[in-house]
Design a protein around this motif. Sequence first.
Motif, PDB file in Angstrom:
ATOM      1  N   LEU A  34      -3.044   7.109  10.539  1.00  0.00           N
ATOM      2  CA  LEU A  34      -3.614   6.081   9.663  1.00  0.00           C
ATOM      3  C   LEU A  34      -5.037   5.715  10.067  1.00  0.00           C
ATOM      4  O   LEU A  34      -5.847   5.314   9.225  1.00  0.00           O
ATOM      5  N   ILE A  41       0.810  -1.217   0.000  1.00  0.00           N
ATOM      6  CA  ILE A  41       0.000   0.000   0.000  1.00  0.00           C
ATOM      7  C   ILE A  41       0.849   1.276   0.000  1.00  0.00           C
ATOM      8  O   ILE A  41       0.807   2.061  -0.943  1.00  0.00           O
ATOM      9  N   PRO A  53       5.971  12.483   1.813  1.00  0.00           N
ATOM     10  CA  PRO A  53       7.277  12.476   2.479  1.00  0.00           C
ATOM     11  C   PRO A  53       7.865  11.079   2.599  1.00  0.00           C
ATOM     12  O   PRO A  53       7.124  10.101   2.681  1.00  0.00           O
ATOM     13  N   ILE A  76      -5.746  16.635   5.411  1.00  0.00           N
ATOM     14  CA  ILE A  76      -4.475  16.086   4.939  1.00  0.00           C
ATOM     15  C   ILE A  76      -4.620  15.700   3.462  1.00  0.00           C
ATOM     16  O   ILE A  76      -5.715  15.307   3.024  1.00  0.00           O
ATOM     17  N   ALA A  77      -3.508  15.808   2.710  1.00  0.00           N
ATOM     18  CA  ALA A  77      -3.568  15.507   1.279  1.00  0.00           C
ATOM     19  C   ALA A  77      -3.633  14.003   0.999  1.00  0.00           C
ATOM     20  O   ALA A  77      -3.993  13.590  -0.097  1.00  0.00           O
TER      21      ALA A  77
HETATM   22  C1  HEM Z   1       1.648  11.918   4.316  1.00  0.00           C
HETATM   23  C2  HEM Z   1       2.047   7.435   6.128  1.00  0.00           C
HETATM   24  C3  HEM Z   1       0.022   5.617   2.108  1.00  0.00           C
HETATM   25  C4  HEM Z   1       0.270  10.010   0.072  1.00  0.00           C
HETATM   26  C5  HEM Z   1       1.895  10.852   5.167  1.00  0.00           C
HETATM   27  C6  HEM Z   1       2.427  10.971   6.506  1.00  0.00           C
HETATM   28  C7  HEM Z   1       2.537   9.718   7.005  1.00  0.00           C
HETATM   29  C8  HEM Z   1       2.074   8.802   6.009  1.00  0.00           C
HETATM   30  C9  HEM Z   1       3.045   9.306   8.389  1.00  0.00           C
HETATM   31  C10 HEM Z   1       2.942  12.252   7.089  1.00  0.00           C
HETATM   32  C11 HEM Z   1       2.124  13.014   8.025  1.00  0.00           C
HETATM   33  C12 HEM Z   1       3.001  14.138   8.529  1.00  0.00           C
HETATM   34  O1  HEM Z   1       3.612  14.868   7.729  1.00  0.00           O
HETATM   35  O2  HEM Z   1       3.083  14.309   9.747  1.00  0.00           O
HETATM   36  C13 HEM Z   1       1.536   6.555   5.189  1.00  0.00           C
HETATM   37  C14 HEM Z   1       1.447   5.132   5.374  1.00  0.00           C
HETATM   38  C15 HEM Z   1       0.833   4.628   4.279  1.00  0.00           C
HETATM   39  C16 HEM Z   1       0.590   5.726   3.370  1.00  0.00           C
HETATM   40  C17 HEM Z   1       1.993   4.394   6.595  1.00  0.00           C
HETATM   41  C18 HEM Z   1       0.427   3.194   4.019  1.00  0.00           C
HETATM   42  C19 HEM Z   1      -0.317   2.532   4.959  1.00  0.00           C
HETATM   43  C20 HEM Z   1      -0.053   6.642   1.192  1.00  0.00           C
HETATM   44  C21 HEM Z   1      -0.503   6.495  -0.161  1.00  0.00           C
HETATM   45  C22 HEM Z   1      -0.445   7.733  -0.731  1.00  0.00           C
HETATM   46  C23 HEM Z   1       0.054   8.659   0.271  1.00  0.00           C
HETATM   47  C24 HEM Z   1      -0.928   5.169  -0.787  1.00  0.00           C
HETATM   48  C25 HEM Z   1      -0.794   8.159  -2.149  1.00  0.00           C
HETATM   49  C26 HEM Z   1      -1.889   7.672  -2.767  1.00  0.00           C
HETATM   50  C27 HEM Z   1       0.645  10.907   1.050  1.00  0.00           C
HETATM   51  C28 HEM Z   1       0.759  12.343   0.842  1.00  0.00           C
HETATM   52  C29 HEM Z   1       1.149  12.900   2.070  1.00  0.00           C
HETATM   53  C30 HEM Z   1       1.276  11.789   2.996  1.00  0.00           C
HETATM   54  C31 HEM Z   1       0.507  13.088  -0.459  1.00  0.00           C
HETATM   55  C32 HEM Z   1       1.364  14.385   2.405  1.00  0.00           C
HETATM   56  C33 HEM Z   1       0.099  14.851   3.090  1.00  0.00           C
HETATM   57  C34 HEM Z   1       0.080  16.293   3.511  1.00  0.00           C
HETATM   58  O3  HEM Z   1       1.124  16.846   3.892  1.00  0.00           O
HETATM   59  O4  HEM Z   1      -1.046  16.885   3.499  1.00  0.00           O
HETATM   60  N1  HEM Z   1       1.686   9.521   4.890  1.00  0.00           N
HETATM   61  N2  HEM Z   1       1.022   6.875   3.963  1.00  0.00           N
HETATM   62  N3  HEM Z   1       0.273   7.955   1.422  1.00  0.00           N
HETATM   63  N4  HEM Z   1       0.965  10.607   2.342  1.00  0.00           N
HETATM   64 FE1  HEM Z   1       0.955   8.767   3.159  1.00  0.00          FE
END
Ligand code: HEM
Length: 258
Positions: A139, A35, A102, A185-186
Amino acid sequence: EGDVHISDVDFSFDGMFGAFDQMQLQRGLQIYTEICSACHGLEHVAIRTLGDEGGPALPEDQVFAYAEYYEVFDQALFDGEGDFRPATPADKFPAVTSVGAPDLSLMAKSRAGFHGPAGTGLNQLWYGMGGAEYITAILSGYEEEPECAADANMEGYYNTAFAVGGFPESCVDEEGHNMVLGSWIAMAPPLYDGAIEFNDGHANDIQAMSEDTAAFLMWTAEPKMMARKQAGLTGVIFLAILSVLLYLTNKRLWAPHK
Ligand code: HEM
């Protein structure tokens, strides 16, 4: 920044004697692979460390097989022109920059879960820094948009654990306080109940998978945590014994003069 909702989680690696749960790290690796890796890289993590004791401890043949799942760019190929090739355990996980998500290698150490009470950070003394709790909360922290945002047309997704995202004016009260937790959040909600079937038959609801992923990311951020705790404990035991010996030595040295 508004308030957020982050609960303590009873992780196996908490506390002085805490240790990573190998099966949990393997489930977390699977969730990351199937994922998260679509958007997030782990560019500081060497694939070979998946075989390390104290980590997911995959058998060697599985580490090799796993590495081939990724393609890496190798500058040395084609006389320096470079080309893609399947990764080997000697490579690091690829960086992923396509959607601006990130890198997750150090995420569990770069975020704190607990800031209270009243912003003093004292809770970190009892509960730890809470990086893994923060990831768990992100999450599992998606909720229906609150009513106050109904006409705000917010971009992104409402998340009760995310502090720094967009927040609609319509959800701020007259005194300037946010009326709801978190922000927008994005990242779309990456997990849903039953998203993955685990070989060990472990629970696969959102909460369980969030914890597994967070545990795995705690390991990527601090792969030597168990060695660190063990060294600390050995040090404390050593110093305790040394104190007793010094106390007795002291008594004996001064005995004739008393
Ligand atoms: C941000 C975890 C899946 C796109 C984040 C953050 C975490 C995270 C911890 C950062 C929050 C922060 O800056 O404090 C995860 C985990 C995933 C996952 C563990 C799988 C279970 C995905 C997927 C996508 C994605 C599949 C794209 C389709 C993004 C984006 C951000 C982000 C674009 C930036 C959000 C923002 O700053 O508004 N993710 N993510 N993530 N994630 Fe994920």
